[in-house]
Design an enzyme around this catalytic site. Structure first.
Site, PDB file in Angstrom:
ATOM      1  N   LYS A  86      -9.927  -2.295   4.435  1.00 29.57           N
ATOM      2  CA  LYS A  86      -8.525  -2.582   4.145  1.00 29.57           C
ATOM      3  C   LYS A  86      -7.646  -1.419   4.609  1.00 29.57           C
ATOM      4  O   LYS A  86      -8.031  -0.254   4.517  1.00 29.57           O
ATOM      5  CB  LYS A  86      -8.366  -2.813   2.636  1.00 29.57           C
ATOM      6  CG  LYS A  86      -6.976  -3.252   2.197  1.00 29.57           C
ATOM      7  CD  LYS A  86      -6.948  -3.498   0.686  1.00 29.57           C
ATOM      8  CE  LYS A  86      -5.556  -3.914   0.214  1.00 29.57           C
ATOM      9  NZ  LYS A  86      -5.518  -4.158  -1.248  1.00 29.57           N
ATOM     10  N   SER A 120      -6.874  -8.684  -5.817  1.00 27.34           N
ATOM     11  CA  SER A 120      -6.681  -8.569  -4.376  1.00 27.34           C
ATOM     12  C   SER A 120      -7.944  -8.534  -3.538  1.00 27.34           C
ATOM     13  O   SER A 120      -7.868  -8.543  -2.320  1.00 27.34           O
ATOM     14  CB  SER A 120      -5.833  -7.326  -4.059  1.00 27.34           C
ATOM     15  OG  SER A 120      -4.511  -7.508  -4.484  1.00 27.34           O
ATOM     16  N   SER A 169      -4.185  -8.984  -1.842  1.00 29.89           N
ATOM     17  CA  SER A 169      -3.587  -8.251  -0.748  1.00 29.89           C
ATOM     18  C   SER A 169      -4.579  -7.844   0.339  1.00 29.89           C
ATOM     19  O   SER A 169      -4.176  -7.367   1.391  1.00 29.89           O
ATOM     20  CB  SER A 169      -2.898  -6.998  -1.301  1.00 29.89           C
ATOM     21  OG  SER A 169      -3.819  -6.128  -1.921  1.00 29.89           O
TER      22      SER A 169
END
Length: 580
Positions: A112, A235, A192
């Site tokens: 990420k 997320s 996310s």
């Protein structure tokens, strides 16, 4: 000799500065008084101390020095739309530790874009205008999880797009634009950790095409075997659910968060996102263990040499059941106690068809010889509210670049600009949730003061105890993960001749699809219980034709990830989700 002369020789704070400092604390000092003279002296002495530390060079902890990689120099690039059709890649690279061999040899990984990878930009999914010098910093360190993955033989292929400041549950707020679902472009892949979900799921989509189960032929780009996601409210689990992969938020403090951009240490988690349950267990075993830096870790956190062999233990459990004739569609879950969390099916916004799919998946355990019961945890319906109030006041603290109260590695290369009008103008129509966090925190302080957050923290303990009590009766709790299948990307994100950047003034178009998405996930961030999304079926999209994955959340006792892996693996004996 005065205190000032001991430091700088010349005062730098004026009496007006002293007046302003006192005013910021809600009081005044009588002008011209002896008190004012004394505090003027104190202010200058303190400022001299500030200047002394300000003048020190930045310190880079040698424990976070980037791992030596093949080829020496770390190179990266931003792939164009032809190479990155899902917009899932932030930057691409190829990093493999020199001479590294281990359980992840030959496996490809994306991380990420809030995880430090030495030599690569740290993008956070946000506009560079929000950061010092108007640039995304190049990381001088490797996050601990990056070091461990490289040491285990993995090849890091790049950073994956994430939602703006990691503050959105769907996949269209990143500064780089929308991230498309690999199963159905034009639809959300969840956030996310949006790019992670898309990149890992590419392999399943390609396999479905090869087997004739998916006839679509749109371009996907390069995917990866595994990804490192981040999770403060769902997320990891939400993009896993929307994308049809496995996403584990481990027990709080099991995996070090060192070198990863934080939102609040209370709720910060990082964990694996994979195509198979075996890979999730394998990856967790590599990433987990105390690092001596992260204050999120506690005496309960295992030392690296004491981390369970999750993959080996799962394999041994399957082998033992097979040995006694239980590894079958009639007996694979024998001995497991499954709890269906009653209140999780009463959350606002849960699509009835998604609820039915998850209930059917849960009921499969009966045919696999598990003990299945409905479990009630009444406080679960207040879990999201407790999470919000407990965590919200500190989130602006971290968005603004302030250090936590406990000693940690604060990533000095990452320096957000002060929160001001530019922050609002940049985010209000890109990620309104990031602005709303600031508004919420200010509202709490203005109306309630700190007492409300203190009260919420006490209820976190109550909520943890409630789940703990339920988990005395069962091995795992099951809930829906995503309330709906991935919604269509909002029309207001589309690029047009009039709207070149792809975002319009229709703010609520962005906010509404995400409302309620985390109602079944976020409470486990504050209580610290491990929770994993696993794919269990297909749901129909509302607009147009097509179908998208549905995820079921599996929650276990703290530090009991092993039972999550066993439950998921046993469920698969009854048939793979993609075939449902």
């Amino acid at each position: 000799m005065s205190i000032v002369s001991l430091s700088t020789g010349e005062p730098t704070c004026t009496f007006e500065d002293v007046k302003a400092i006192a005013g910021a604390n809600g009081f005044t000092i009588p002008p011209g008084s002896v008190d004012e003279t004394a505090f003027h002296l104190f202010a200058n002495a303190f400022d001299a101390t500030c200047e002394a530390v300000s003048g020190l060079p930045e310190y880079e902890d040698p424990r976070l020095k980037p791992v030596a990689v093949d080829g020496g120099e770390r190179k990266y690039y931003r792939p164009d739309a032809n190479e990155n059709p899902l917009n899932a890649w932030a930057h691409k690279t190829t990093l493999k530790a020199s001479d590294a061999k281990g359980p992840l040899s030959g496996r490809t990984i994306a991380v990420k874009d809030n995880v430090s990878v030495g030599g690569l930009p740290l993008g956070l999914g946000c506009s560079p205008s929000l950061l010092k010098d108007g640039k995304h910093p190049i990381s001088p360190i490797d996050a601990v999880v990056v070091q461990r993955l490289l040491a285990a033989g993995a090849t890091i292929k790049g950073t994956a797009t994430c939602e703006n400041l990691s503050m959105f549950a769907l996949s269209y707020t990143s500064h780089s634009g929308v991230v498309h679902n690999a199963w159905l472009p034009g639809y959300a892949t969840g956030g996310s950790s949006s790019g992670c979900g898309a990149l890992v799921s590419i392999g399943d989509v390609e396999e479905a095409r090869r087997s004739g189960k998916d006839s679509k032929d749109y371009s996907l780009g390069e995917g990866v075997d595994m990804a490192v996601g981040g999770d403060q409210g769902g997320s990891i689990r939400l993009p896993a659910a929307y994308s049809g992969i496995y996403g584990l938020k481990p027990t709080h403090g099991l995996i070090p968060y060192t070198g990863i951009a934080a939102l609040n240490p209370l709720i910060d988690h990082t964990g694996p996102m994979t195509r198979t349950i075996e890979d999730a267990a394998l990856m967790l075993g590599v990433m987990a263990g105390y690092d001596g830096i992260d204050p999120r870790m506690t005496p309960e956190s295992p030392m690296p040499d004491k981390v369970p062999n999750y993959a080996g233990d799962l394999q041994a459990w399957v082998a033992e059941k097979d040995k006694v004739g239980e590894w079958s569609a009639e007996g694979a879950a024998k001995g497991l106690r499954i709890g269906i969390l009653k209140e999780s099916f009463d959350v606002v916004g849960l699509d009835p068809s998604v609820a039915d799919i998850v209930k059917a998946a849960a009921e499969r355990f009966r045919s696999l010889s598990a003990e299945v019961n409905e479990i009630s945890v009444p406080l679960h319906k207040h879990g999201a509210a407790i999470w919000t109030i407990a965590a919200r006041p500190m989130m602006p603290h971290f968005v603004g670049g302030n250090p936590p109260d406990l000693l940690s590695h604060t990533m000095p290369h990452l320096q957000p600009n002060p929160i001001n009008q530019n922050y609002f103008d940049t985010l209000a129509h890109r990620n309104p949730a990031a602005v709303n966090v600031l508004m919420n925190a200010a509202h709490m302080q203005r109306k309630y003061g700190p007492s409300l957050a203190r009260k919420a923290h006490s209820h976190v303990w109550e909520l943890r105890a409630a789940y703990d009590k339920a988990l005395e009766e069962v091995d795992v709790l099951l809930t829906p993960c995503n309330n709906t299948v991935g919604p269509k990307q909002p029309a207001s994100t589309a690029k047009t001749e009039e709207n070149a950047n792809g975002f319009s003034e229709r703010l609520m178009d962005l906010f509404e699809p995400a409302i309620g998405n985390t109602l079944n996930t976020c409470s486990f961030n504050v209580t610290g219980h491990p929770a994993m999304s696993m794919p269990v079926g297909w749901g129909k999209v509302k607009e147009g034709g097509g179908r998208l994955p549905v995820g079921m959340q599996v929650v276990a006792k703290r530090w009991d990830e092993a039972n999550i892996f066993r439950v998921a693996r046993a469920w698969e004996v009854g048939g793979r989700w993609v075939d449902s």
